[in-house]
Design an enzyme around this catalytic site. Structure first.
Site, PDB file in Angstrom:
ATOM      1  N   ASP A  10       7.165  -5.908  -1.470  1.00 21.22           N
ATOM      2  CA  ASP A  10       6.129  -5.743  -3.064  1.00 21.22           C
ATOM      3  C   ASP A  10       5.012  -6.627  -2.792  1.00 21.22           C
ATOM      4  O   ASP A  10       4.443  -6.808  -3.597  1.00 21.22           O
ATOM      5  CB  ASP A  10       6.897  -5.958  -4.741  1.00 21.22           C
ATOM      6  N   LYS A  69      15.510  -4.016 -12.580  1.00 18.36           N
ATOM      7  CA  LYS A  69      15.407  -2.205 -11.766  1.00 18.36           C
ATOM      8  C   LYS A  69      17.416  -1.935 -11.847  1.00 18.36           C
ATOM      9  O   LYS A  69      18.070  -2.445 -11.187  1.00 18.36           O
ATOM     10  CB  LYS A  69      14.588  -2.322 -10.618  1.00 18.36           C
ATOM     11  N   ARG A  76       0.876  -6.460 -12.169  1.00 16.86           N
ATOM     12  CA  ARG A  76      -0.870  -6.378 -12.732  1.00 16.86           C
ATOM     13  C   ARG A  76      -0.530  -7.520 -13.535  1.00 16.86           C
ATOM     14  O   ARG A  76      -2.545  -7.924 -14.010  1.00 16.86           O
ATOM     15  CB  ARG A  76      -1.315  -5.019 -13.761  1.00 16.86           C
ATOM     16  N   ASP A 107      10.614  -7.900  -6.036  1.00 18.55           N
ATOM     17  CA  ASP A 107      10.477  -7.461  -7.143  1.00 18.55           C
ATOM     18  C   ASP A 107      12.074  -7.383  -8.279  1.00 18.55           C
ATOM     19  O   ASP A 107      12.610  -5.882  -7.771  1.00 18.55           O
ATOM     20  CB  ASP A 107       9.285  -6.857  -7.557  1.00 18.55           C
TER      21      ASP A 107
HETATM   22  N1  BES Z   1       6.825  -2.858  -7.650  1.00 11.43           N
HETATM   23  C1  BES Z   1       6.613  -1.990  -8.820  1.00 11.43           C
HETATM   24  C2  BES Z   1       5.996  -0.940  -8.148  1.00 11.43           C
HETATM   25  C3  BES Z   1       6.700   0.282  -6.746  1.00 11.43           C
HETATM   26  C4  BES Z   1       8.184   0.833  -6.870  1.00 11.43           C
HETATM   27  C5  BES Z   1       6.077   0.465  -5.649  1.00 11.43           C
HETATM   28  C6  BES Z   1       8.672   1.643  -6.051  1.00 11.43           C
HETATM   29  C7  BES Z   1       6.107   0.955  -4.497  1.00 11.43           C
HETATM   30  C8  BES Z   1       7.619   1.485  -5.343  1.00 11.43           C
HETATM   31  C9  BES Z   1       5.970  -2.507  -9.932  1.00 11.43           C
HETATM   32  O1  BES Z   1       6.050  -3.881  -9.881  1.00 11.43           O
HETATM   33  C10 BES Z   1       6.594  -1.522 -10.970  1.00 11.43           C
HETATM   34  O2  BES Z   1       7.917  -1.725 -11.348  1.00 11.43           O
HETATM   35  N2  BES Z   1       6.289  -0.312 -11.819  1.00 11.43           N
HETATM   36  C11 BES Z   1       6.623   0.035 -12.657  1.00 11.43           C
HETATM   37  C12 BES Z   1       5.710  -0.007 -13.525  1.00 11.43           C
HETATM   38  C13 BES Z   1       6.496   0.472 -15.333  1.00 11.43           C
HETATM   39  C14 BES Z   1       7.805  -0.401 -15.175  1.00 11.43           C
HETATM   40  C15 BES Z   1       5.282   0.447 -15.814  1.00 11.43           C
HETATM   41  C16 BES Z   1       6.992   1.454 -12.347  1.00 11.43           C
HETATM   42  O3  BES Z   1       5.763   2.023 -11.305  1.00 11.43           O
HETATM   43  O4  BES Z   1       8.007   2.158 -11.978  1.00 11.43           O
HETATM   44 ZN    ZN Z   2       6.000  -4.731  -8.363  1.00 12.52          ZN
HETATM   45 MN    MN Z   3       7.624  -4.480 -11.143  1.00 11.13          MN
END
Ligand code: BES
Ligand code: ZN
Ligand code: MN
Length: 465
Positions: free
Chosen positions: A256, A245, A319, A238
């Site tokens: 991920d 990121k 999601r 990811d």
């Molecule tokens: N895979 C990440 C979530 C994640 C990050 C899990 C770090 C465990 C550790 C997910 O795809 C993500 O990036 N989520 C974002 C959502 C936001 C952009 C609405 C998040 O949680 O910041």
């Molecule tokens: Zn993710």
């Molecule tokens: Mn993500």
């Protein structure tokens, strides 16, 4: 996969005496003077996981004392395989635990031993030192120990493998290997076939990667048995997509696919145990990559269910792929549907690494899972599917947005998003888990980790077996 550090028998195995802290004084007072003196000199206090090697006159190890603390810590043996001198050991006595609980203690010693022995050394040119080995104690539930340990080890290996070697293709190959081993059937839908077979959301997220996105759909068991479906997020890396990121946030994103790895490990256990269910495992396997054809912020993504998604943020990709996977799962109205996903950073902010966030509208199911978690040393914590926050992911352009603008209640809005794609009749649980041990703990070395497997296994067994 290397064998578990458990053997049938060994006449020269070094005996282990496990003892609770409160029993230590009584026990010591009944020993020979030299033993008393040694225990005092070394300061052994019986706290959980503490070790004291007991010498013979000739300088060899006669036996080992192992502390059980108050007797409640199921991880007490979690460092033994890596901290005892190389060799073979056997459980000799368990002091301070009631007879009726000794089988359980022995089972946890064996399982904690296996899980603590784990090392991921696939990329080390020098093999790591061998773990100490335990003779199978008589009183353990072997099926449980083997099933739980192999499941967790498979999951850890999949998570720990770098994205270069664990892309959507390799994750699918792991599912196929599992299916071959247990006589399951896997259907893969790859690349543009995702469009013709109506998985547009999975395609949109995964299409920018060099390794094509794919849907893994594995089925096992008797067709008329209760239908249990496990869905796992399989984002093999990811990057965040165009909403890239920062490096600190991207560093560990090989993990991920942790939800997918968790359900594959669990499937291994369920099939090994031959639980009387018709098991289905669905993993949308993609890489959230950046290229000219990447999905963009502001795009509207169609889904299998028909509901349209506005992309508020390409980093909320999990999601989006789960939308199609959950819709597919619900088409046959399973008797139980559980999804596992490393879905949000917000769940980690709320609960830290050790507690998966559990979401379900079904109170009985929640209670069963939470209880099985406590019984099986696999805790989780329930968070609400608070309908009042559904407005946070309203979209002006499409039916729903994949990210709330406020950033508030991020784990809850993600769960509410998933709920949109799950039919109201399907008993469903969503687990937002970390897939990773950030620090070294007994039985849980740093790196990929299988959360929630023992709890879920127990609930499936109780409900359907
Ligand atoms: N895979 C990440 C979530 C994640 C990050 C899990 C770090 C465990 C550790 C997910 O795809 C993500 O990036 N989520 C974002 C959502 C936001 C952009 C609405 C998040 O949680 O910041
Ligand atoms: Zn993710
Ligand atoms: Mn993500």
């Amino acid at each position: 996969m290397s064998p578990l550090p458990l053997v049938e028998s060994d006449d020269n195995a070094i005996p282990l005496t496990l003892i609770t802290d409160v029993k230590l004084d009584d026990w010591r007072n009944a020993q020979a003077d030299a033993v008393k003196a040694w225990l005092s000199a070394t300061g052994f206090s019986g706290k959980a996981g503490e070790i004291c090697l007991m010498p013979r006159d000739d300088g060899t190890v006669a036996s080992v004392m192992v502390g059980l603390g108050d007797g409640e810590d199921k991880w007490a043996a979690g460092r033994l395989a890596r901290s005892l001198p190389e060799g073979t050991y056997r459980l000799d006595q368990i002091v301070g635990v009631q007879d009726k609980d000794k089988n359980q203690t022995a089972t946890w010693v064996a399982l904690a031993w296996c899980l603590g022995a784990y090392r991921f050394d696939r990329y080390k040119t020098e093999p790591s030192s061998l773990a100490a080995v335990l003779v199978w104690p008589d009183e353990v539930d072997r099926g449980y120990v083997e099933g739980a340990a192999e499941a967790a080890i498979l999951t850890r290996d999949l998570i720990n493998t770098p994205a270069e070697d664990m892309g959507p293709d390799a994750l699918a190959a792991a599912a196929e290997a599992l299916a071959t081993e247990h006589g399951a059937v896997v259907k893969l839908t790859i690349g543009d076939d995702l469009l013709s077979e109506n998985y547009p959301a999975i395609h949109a997220v995964g299409r920018a990667a060099d390794v094509a996105p794919r849907l893994i759909d594995m089925v096992w068991g008797e067709a008329d048995a209760p239908k249990v479906t496990l869905v796992g997020k399989g984002v093999c890396f990811d990057s965040g997509g165009l909403d890239i990121k920062p490096s600190s946030g991207m560093r560990w994103m090989k993990k991920d696919m942790g939800g997918g790895a968790t359900v594959l490990g669990l499937a291994d256990w369920i099939m090994r145990a031959k639980l009387p269910v018709r098991l289905r495992v669905i993993v949308p396997a993609v890489e959230n990559a950046i290229a000219g054809n990447a999905f963009r912020p502001g795009d509207v993504v169609p889904t299998r269910k028909g509901t349209t998604i506005e992309v508020g943020n390409t980093d909320a990709e999990g999601r989006v792929v789960l939308a199609d996977a959950l819709a597919l799962a619900c088409e046959e109205s399973p008797d139980l549907l559980i999804d596992c996903a490393t879905l949000t950073g917000a769940a980690r902010v709320a609960l830290g690494p050790e507690l998966p966030a559990l979401f379900t509208p079904d109170d009985d199911l929640a209670d069963e899972l939470l209880d099985a978690g406590l019984q099986n040393n696999d805790p989780m914590w329930r968070l609400p599917l608070w309908a009042g926050y559904r407005r946070l992911i309203d979209s002006k352009v499409a039916d729903i947005s994949n990210s709330g603008e406020s950033g508030l209640a991020g784990a809850i809005t993600a769960a509410l998003f998933l709920k949109t794609f799950v039919g109201d009749e399907t008993p469903w649980v969503h687990l937002d888990l970390f897939g990773w041990n950030p620090d070294d703990k007994p039985g849980r070395p740093t790196g990929g980790e299988a959360y929630a497997q023992r709890a879920i296994f127990e609930v499936i067994r109780k409900r359907f077996a």
